[in-house]
Design a protein around this motif. Structure first.
Motif, PDB file in Angstrom:
ATOM      1  N   GLU A   3     -60.113 -33.708  43.939  1.00  0.00           N
ATOM      2  CA  GLU A   3     -59.863 -32.646  42.970  1.00  0.00           C
ATOM      3  C   GLU A   3     -59.775 -33.227  41.554  1.00  0.00           C
ATOM      4  O   GLU A   3     -60.314 -32.676  40.604  1.00  0.00           O
ATOM      5  CB  GLU A   3     -58.551 -31.957  43.373  1.00  0.00           C
ATOM      6  N   PHE A   4     -59.131 -34.393  41.450  1.00  0.00           N
ATOM      7  CA  PHE A   4     -58.906 -34.950  40.108  1.00  0.00           C
ATOM      8  C   PHE A   4     -60.184 -35.525  39.518  1.00  0.00           C
ATOM      9  O   PHE A   4     -60.415 -35.434  38.320  1.00  0.00           O
ATOM     10  CB  PHE A   4     -57.768 -35.972  40.159  1.00  0.00           C
ATOM     11  N   ILE A   7     -62.126 -32.506  38.244  1.00  0.00           N
ATOM     12  CA  ILE A   7     -61.571 -32.019  36.976  1.00  0.00           C
ATOM     13  C   ILE A   7     -62.022 -32.927  35.840  1.00  0.00           C
ATOM     14  O   ILE A   7     -62.507 -32.458  34.812  1.00  0.00           O
ATOM     15  CB  ILE A   7     -60.028 -31.935  37.050  1.00  0.00           C
ATOM     16  N   PHE A  11     -64.511 -30.450  34.136  1.00  0.00           N
ATOM     17  CA  PHE A  11     -63.720 -29.458  33.409  1.00  0.00           C
ATOM     18  C   PHE A  11     -63.018 -30.008  32.168  1.00  0.00           C
ATOM     19  O   PHE A  11     -62.495 -29.254  31.362  1.00  0.00           O
ATOM     20  CB  PHE A  11     -62.662 -28.835  34.338  1.00  0.00           C
ATOM     21  N   VAL A  25     -57.019 -30.563  28.495  1.00  0.00           N
ATOM     22  CA  VAL A  25     -56.938 -30.803  29.942  1.00  0.00           C
ATOM     23  C   VAL A  25     -56.310 -32.166  30.229  1.00  0.00           C
ATOM     24  O   VAL A  25     -56.626 -33.147  29.555  1.00  0.00           O
ATOM     25  CB  VAL A  25     -58.354 -30.741  30.561  1.00  0.00           C
ATOM     26  N   ASP A  27     -52.683 -32.762  31.134  1.00  0.00           N
ATOM     27  CA  ASP A  27     -51.219 -32.784  31.268  1.00  0.00           C
ATOM     28  C   ASP A  27     -50.784 -31.515  32.003  1.00  0.00           C
ATOM     29  O   ASP A  27     -51.610 -30.753  32.500  1.00  0.00           O
ATOM     30  CB  ASP A  27     -50.570 -32.896  29.876  1.00  0.00           C
ATOM     31  N   LEU A  88     -60.281 -21.661  39.232  1.00  0.00           N
ATOM     32  CA  LEU A  88     -61.464 -21.616  40.086  1.00  0.00           C
ATOM     33  C   LEU A  88     -61.025 -21.799  41.531  1.00  0.00           C
ATOM     34  O   LEU A  88     -60.335 -22.767  41.853  1.00  0.00           O
ATOM     35  CB  LEU A  88     -62.371 -22.772  39.646  1.00  0.00           C
ATOM     36  N   VAL A 116     -62.217 -25.175  26.505  1.00  0.00           N
ATOM     37  CA  VAL A 116     -61.453 -24.961  27.741  1.00  0.00           C
ATOM     38  C   VAL A 116     -60.310 -25.978  27.759  1.00  0.00           C
ATOM     39  O   VAL A 116     -60.541 -27.187  27.797  1.00  0.00           O
ATOM     40  CB  VAL A 116     -62.351 -25.107  28.986  1.00  0.00           C
ATOM     41  N   THR A 121     -57.607 -25.582  40.058  1.00  0.00           N
ATOM     42  CA  THR A 121     -58.712 -25.679  41.012  1.00  0.00           C
ATOM     43  C   THR A 121     -58.126 -25.625  42.414  1.00  0.00           C
ATOM     44  O   THR A 121     -57.292 -26.465  42.762  1.00  0.00           O
ATOM     45  CB  THR A 121     -59.485 -27.003  40.801  1.00  0.00           C
TER      46      THR A 121
END
Ligand code: ADP
Ligand code: MG
Length: 323
Positions: A3-4, A7, A11, A25, A27, A88, A116, A121
């Motif tokens: 997941e990280f 991102i 993202f 994005v 923190d 998402l 963004v 997520t």
């Protein structure tokens, strides 16, 4: 990919850098600077697979539309886009899908100078939620409640194209690419919304059809309106359907137009033509605000009909008598 990693890769850098993003994005929260004299305009929308888009829709278009619907809300207040957050929910971390999705969303974010600044997520049925944040000078936001008798009612662009595309896709008929584009890649009218500050008395974006959405202005403003059906701006495709069926539901009650509907007092009506020229966007007077309540439509034959002021409703009230 974890997941990280996702991102960080897809993202963390969506949209242009902005000096008012103190922390983006990465923190627990983003830190954002609202300039003095400005108000924060905030709106959130969720698009659910199978409800708002076909599951096999091009992910680039899903990314575009997820941001476009929020930008359209900012446009309808006369706000300047600033920041977005993105939640998402994905059935699986398919990298090709995510890459295309963020390409579509990022491209539109770049067009409107929007960054963004965070999100979430999660795993589950495909759904996309975007919250948009815009800036508007104090006192300058254009609400639904300011329409007055004698104001002209205008709409931007053309009406019913997205509805016609959807109707054809649902019935398996061929759809012209430009119509399909209107459904899947709407262009939010952000510049128009901003330019109407100090001119429009009331405004709304058309997500659920003109009849219902103008109805919201009428209710909020405590006024009525007369629509002139023959003035509604239609593409040849939609005009052909209306002519063949004498059914006005495409331009009046089909959703997803993402045009703006706005009211203009007589003193400012002459500024709208030049504004349309400057923006390269048709702005058409379709009726007048009057005292009273409700929306009436006048056809070319002079006949009046009362319209059902009803757009799409996810939770329609139960029919009387049903259990
Ligand atoms: P937390 O557990 O503290 O809520 P997360 O692990 O959910 O944080 O997210 C880590 C960082 O990544 C946060 O800054 C969050 O805003 C950001 N983020 C997570 N998902 C997304 C996304 N889909 N789009 C943009 N930023 C995201
Ligand atoms: Mg946290």
């Amino acid at each position: 990919m974890s997941e990280f990693d996702l991102i960080a890769r897809y993202f963390a850098a969506l949209g242009p850098e902005r000096p008012d993003v103190v922390l983006g994005v990465g923190d627990d929260c983003a830190l954002l600077e609202v300039p003095p004299g400005q108000r924060l305009a905030v709106s959130i929308d969720t698009l659910v697979s199978g409800v708002h888009f076909f599951a096999d829709c091009n992910p680039e278009h899903i990314g575009h539309k997820a941001l476009a619907v929020g930008l359209s809300d900012l446009a309808a207040m006369g706000a300047e886009p600033a920041w977005a957050t993105l939640a998402l929910t994905l059935p699986a971390p398919e990298e090709d899908w995510i890459r295309a999705f963020t390409l579509g969303l990022g491209r539109l974010a770049n067009v409107h100078g929007m960054h963004v600044v965070g999100g979430d997520t999660t795993r589950g049925p495909l759904s996309v939620t975007v919250q948009v944040h815009g800036l508007v000078p104090k006192g300058a936001a254009i609400r639904r409640s300011g329409a007055r008798p004698g104001d002209a009612v205008f709409v931007s662009g053309t009406l019913g194209d997205a509805g016609l595309a959807l109707r054809r896709m649902l019935s398996g008929e061929p759809v012209a690419p430009e119509l399909r584009h209107r459904l899947e890649c709407p262009a939010p009218r952000v510049a128009l919304g901003r330019q109407l500050r100090g001119i429009a008395t009331a405004m709304i974006d058309l997500s659920d059809g003109l009849a219902g959405d103008l109805g919201h202005i009428l209710t909020a403003s405590g006024v009525g309106a007369d629509l002139e059906l023959e003035r509604l701006p239609l593409t040849p495709q939609v005009a052909a359907v209306v002519a063949a069926t004498n059914d006005w539901s495409l331009p009046l009650t089909a959703g997803d137009d993402y045009e703006l509907c706005f009211c203009v007092p007589p003193a400012h009506i002459a500024t709208i033509g030049p504004l349309a020229e400057t923006l390269g966007l048709p702005l058409t007077r379709v009726g007048w605000i009057r005292a009273g309540a409700g929306l009436a439509a006048r056809a070319a034959d002079g006949g009046r009909r009362t319209l059902p002021a009803r757009g799409y409703d996810h939770f329609p009230a139960a029919v009387d008598g049903a259990d």
